[in-house]
Scaffold this active site. Structure first.
Site, mmCIF file in Angstrom:
data_model
loop_
_atom_site.group_PDB
_atom_site.id
_atom_site.type_symbol
_atom_site.label_atom_id
_atom_site.label_comp_id
_atom_site.label_asym_id
_atom_site.label_seq_id
_atom_site.Cartn_x
_atom_site.Cartn_y
_atom_site.Cartn_z
ATOM 1 N N HIS A 134 0.831 -1.201 0.000
ATOM 2 C CA HIS A 134 0.000 0.000 0.000
ATOM 3 C C HIS A 134 0.870 1.256 0.000
ATOM 4 O O HIS A 134 0.558 2.245 -0.657
ATOM 5 C CB HIS A 134 -0.910 0.016 1.236
ATOM 6 N N ASP A 149 -5.801 4.920 0.700
ATOM 7 C CA ASP A 149 -6.081 3.672 -0.022
ATOM 8 C C ASP A 149 -7.327 2.998 0.538
ATOM 9 O O ASP A 149 -7.998 3.545 1.418
ATOM 10 C CB ASP A 149 -4.854 2.756 -0.013
ATOM 11 N N SER A 151 5.228 -8.440 -0.054
ATOM 12 C CA SER A 151 5.872 -7.930 1.153
ATOM 13 C C SER A 151 5.619 -8.811 2.363
ATOM 14 O O SER A 151 6.355 -8.737 3.337
ATOM 15 C CB SER A 151 5.449 -6.491 1.425
ATOM 16 N N TRP A 196 13.738 -10.499 1.888
ATOM 17 C CA TRP A 196 13.501 -9.306 1.058
ATOM 18 C C TRP A 196 14.580 -9.149 -0.003
ATOM 19 O O TRP A 196 15.747 -9.424 0.254
ATOM 20 C CB TRP A 196 13.502 -8.061 1.968
ATOM 21 N N HIS A 202 3.028 -14.079 -6.307
ATOM 22 C CA HIS A 202 1.725 -14.276 -5.635
ATOM 23 C C HIS A 202 0.643 -13.397 -6.290
ATOM 24 O O HIS A 202 -0.494 -13.421 -5.862
ATOM 25 C CB HIS A 202 1.853 -13.970 -4.151
ATOM 26 N N TYR A 218 -3.438 -14.882 -1.058
ATOM 27 C CA TYR A 218 -4.528 -14.324 -0.231
ATOM 28 C C TYR A 218 -4.951 -12.978 -0.825
ATOM 29 O O TYR A 218 -4.553 -12.637 -1.944
ATOM 30 C CB TYR A 218 -4.070 -14.158 1.231
ATOM 31 N N GLU A 244 -6.690 -10.239 -2.853
ATOM 32 C CA GLU A 244 -7.365 -10.353 -4.157
ATOM 33 C C GLU A 244 -6.467 -11.035 -5.183
ATOM 34 O O GLU A 244 -6.649 -10.927 -6.390
ATOM 35 C CB GLU A 244 -7.837 -8.967 -4.616
ATOM 36 N N GLN A 245 -5.459 -11.783 -4.695
ATOM 37 C CA GLN A 245 -4.459 -12.342 -5.615
ATOM 38 C C GLN A 245 -5.021 -13.429 -6.529
ATOM 39 O O GLN A 245 -4.600 -13.564 -7.679
ATOM 40 C CB GLN A 245 -3.260 -12.856 -4.792
#
Ligand SMILES: O=c1ccn([C@@H]2O[C@H](COP(=O)(O)OP(=O)(O)O[C@H]3O[C@H](CO)[C@@H](O)[C@H](O)[C@H]3O)[C@@H](O)[C@H]2O)c(=O)[nH]1
Length: 480
Positions: free
Chosen positions: A27, A125, A287, A358, A376, A398, A400-401
């Site tokens: 976000h 957002d 992330s 990361w 993802h 998970y 809206e993927q």
């Protein structure tokens, strides 16, 4: 990709914009990019509010890398200790935002009095829409929703209040796919994850937030027409009772921004430097994504079986204490290496690199050695892949993927989607499709090349995305 949008366009009195990013780099990154673009192209200054509760070292490094025109400020912490353990991420985020409204209203009022330029707009957002109340109370003239997902996902949200009322059971039990205007048909199990259980607090929160979308004066969407053309056409037609919709994407972190620098950065890019062109598949789950231990094992074996080079950002398993996608439990993540199959790292040393936690993703995707992305399907990852012309293997987890995966694989054709049973053979086959061009691979390559071009054209000066944002800010000048 050349970014010609950074040339300052607006002349005259400057404007100040306040933005609120809800937890999670997915976000924060695109909202910060919007702030940077408003500063670079339209001469604005910006205050970017964040929540301290979920600030990771990566987030702190990212915020420290912002240009002086974008001032990052953490809101004071709020108490969420009354929420029961296991409260879903979506419910935590929206609750934290709702409880921060008084502090935000005070901060906005102070900004109105203090900022050198008039405070012309408040942007947040989808989990931050409770804050429109704060912006209204502070007398901020424009309240914009920045939707960080696809136009497909936005359509689902815009229809959610009526769908929640008209569908009696769970989405996953629907006999027929959902047919929403302009959208690829969405099978029930692929509707976004927090909506799959009516009894979960996340369900109620999502329906409530969807209702609050209508409080926005306009909705800016981080997407572009070529990737979802029919729905873009539907949503850009004015409709009474809903805010106007403006695709202003792709807004992604530039590969050379240096943001999010972490220790493995130089090492994994240097490793990429030593690999042949387009030979490496990048494997990463956004992330906060993590796999259950069994799937992590199959993925390792599948990569090995594919015979392809890989760069894998690995996290400790989601069924070993860390909840996949939950920004509130970052501290519980463990060392992932003991969960890899025995001897895997040694056996694949000449073709693969595993980095914990990361990697500088946009730099990896921009690198000439990267030829595929097992993702993802978080929307930022999707856009970053398209902007750099990298074909995808879709492994949605998970949020809206799954919907994004439907749209990318069945809709536009920019990805190969893994089957539900993700064993090592299926993983190896999908990786080979995308890397070697077997099966649907070659068609996916062609589509991704086309979308890369369209994305670049859109964000050029005079391109569709740039023009859309120019129009949003054209009457700023001279406002009080
Ligand atoms: O090792 C990493 C992992 C991630 N990133 C960056 O972090 C962002 C991740 O964003 P995204 O791909 O959208 O995934 P999430 O972090 O999972 O994002 C959340 O927010 C997105 C936007 O709403 C949704 O599409 C996702 O489903 C939701 O999980 C991207 O900019 C990546 O480049 C890195 O730089 N390095």
């Amino acid at each position: 990709m050349e970014d010609t949008t950074s040339t300052t366009k607006t002349k005259g009195p400057a404007a100040h914009v306040a933005l609120l990013a809800t937890p999670g780099m997915g976000h924060l990154i695109p909202l910060a990019e919007l702030a940077k673009r408003l500063a670079a192209r339209h001469g604005a200054t910006a205050t970017l509010f964040t929540f301290a509760s979920t600030a990771s070292p990566t987030q702190r490094a990212f915020l420290a890398s912002l240009p002086p025109a974008v001032d990052a400020r953490a809101l004071p912490p709020v108490d969420l200790s009354d929420l029961p353990p296991g409260t879903p991420n979506e419910a935590l985020m929206s609750e934290e935002c709702a409880r921060s409204v008084p502090a935000l209203a005070a901060a906005l009022a102070e900004l109105r009095g203090r900022a050198a330029a008039p405070l012309v707009a408040f942007v947040t957002d989808l989990f931050g829409v409770d804050a429109f109340v704060a912006a209204r109370a502070a007398g901020v003239g424009r309240r914009w929703l920045f939707f960080p997902g696809s136009l497909h996902a936005l359509t689902l949200f815009l229809h959610l209040p009526e769908l929640a009322a008209s569908i009696p059971g769970e989405f996953r039990d629907l006999d027929e796919p959902l047919r929403l205007p302009g959208c690829v048909p969405i099978p029930g199990p692929d509707v976004i994850s927090p909506l799959q259980d009516r009894l979960s607090p996340a369900y109620g929160q999502m329906v409530r937030l969807a209702g609050l979308f209508l409080d926005a004066d306009a909705i800016l969407v981080n997407s572009f027409e070529a990737v979802e053309p029919e729905v873009a056409m539907v949503l850009q037609q004015p409709k009474l009772g809903r805010p106007s919709v403006h695709p202003i994407g792709p807004l992604i972190l530039p590969a050379d921004s240096g943001a999010g620098d972490t220790a493995p950065r130089a090492a994994c890019l240097e490793w990429l430097d030593r690999q042949p062109a387009k030979s490496v598949i990048f494997v990463s789950f956004g992330s906060g994504g993590a796999l259950p231990a069994e799937q992590m094992r199959e993925l390792a074996l599948g990569l090995e079986l594919s015979g392809q080079r890989f760069l894998w950002v690995v996290r400790s398993p989601s069924d070993e204490g860390s909840l996949s996608g939950n920004y509130y439990d970052a501290e519980s993540k463990k060392d992932p290496f003991p969960y890899l199959p025995e001897g895997f790292v040694e056996r694949t040393r000449s073709v693969g690199l595993v980095v914990p936690s990361w990697a500088p993703q946009t730099e990896v995707l921009a690198h000439g050695s990267t030829g595929g992305f097992l993702t993802h399907c978080g929307w930022n990852s999707t856009l970053e892949s398209l902007v750099h012309g990298v074909p995808m293997v879709a492994w949605p987890l998970y949020a809206e993927q799954r919907l994004n995966a439907v749209m990318l694989a069945q809709g536009v054709g920019a990805a190969v989607r893994l089957p539900e049973a993700k064993d090592k053979e299926a993983i190896a086959a999908a990786v080979r499709e995308v890397m070697v061009g077997e099966g649907k691979g070659a068609a996916v390559w062609a589509k991704v090349a086309e979308l890369r071009k369209a994305a670049a054209e859109g964000i050029r000066g005079g391109g569709a995305a740039t023009t859309a944002l120019d129009k949003m800010v054209e009457n700023w000048a001279g406002e009080k």
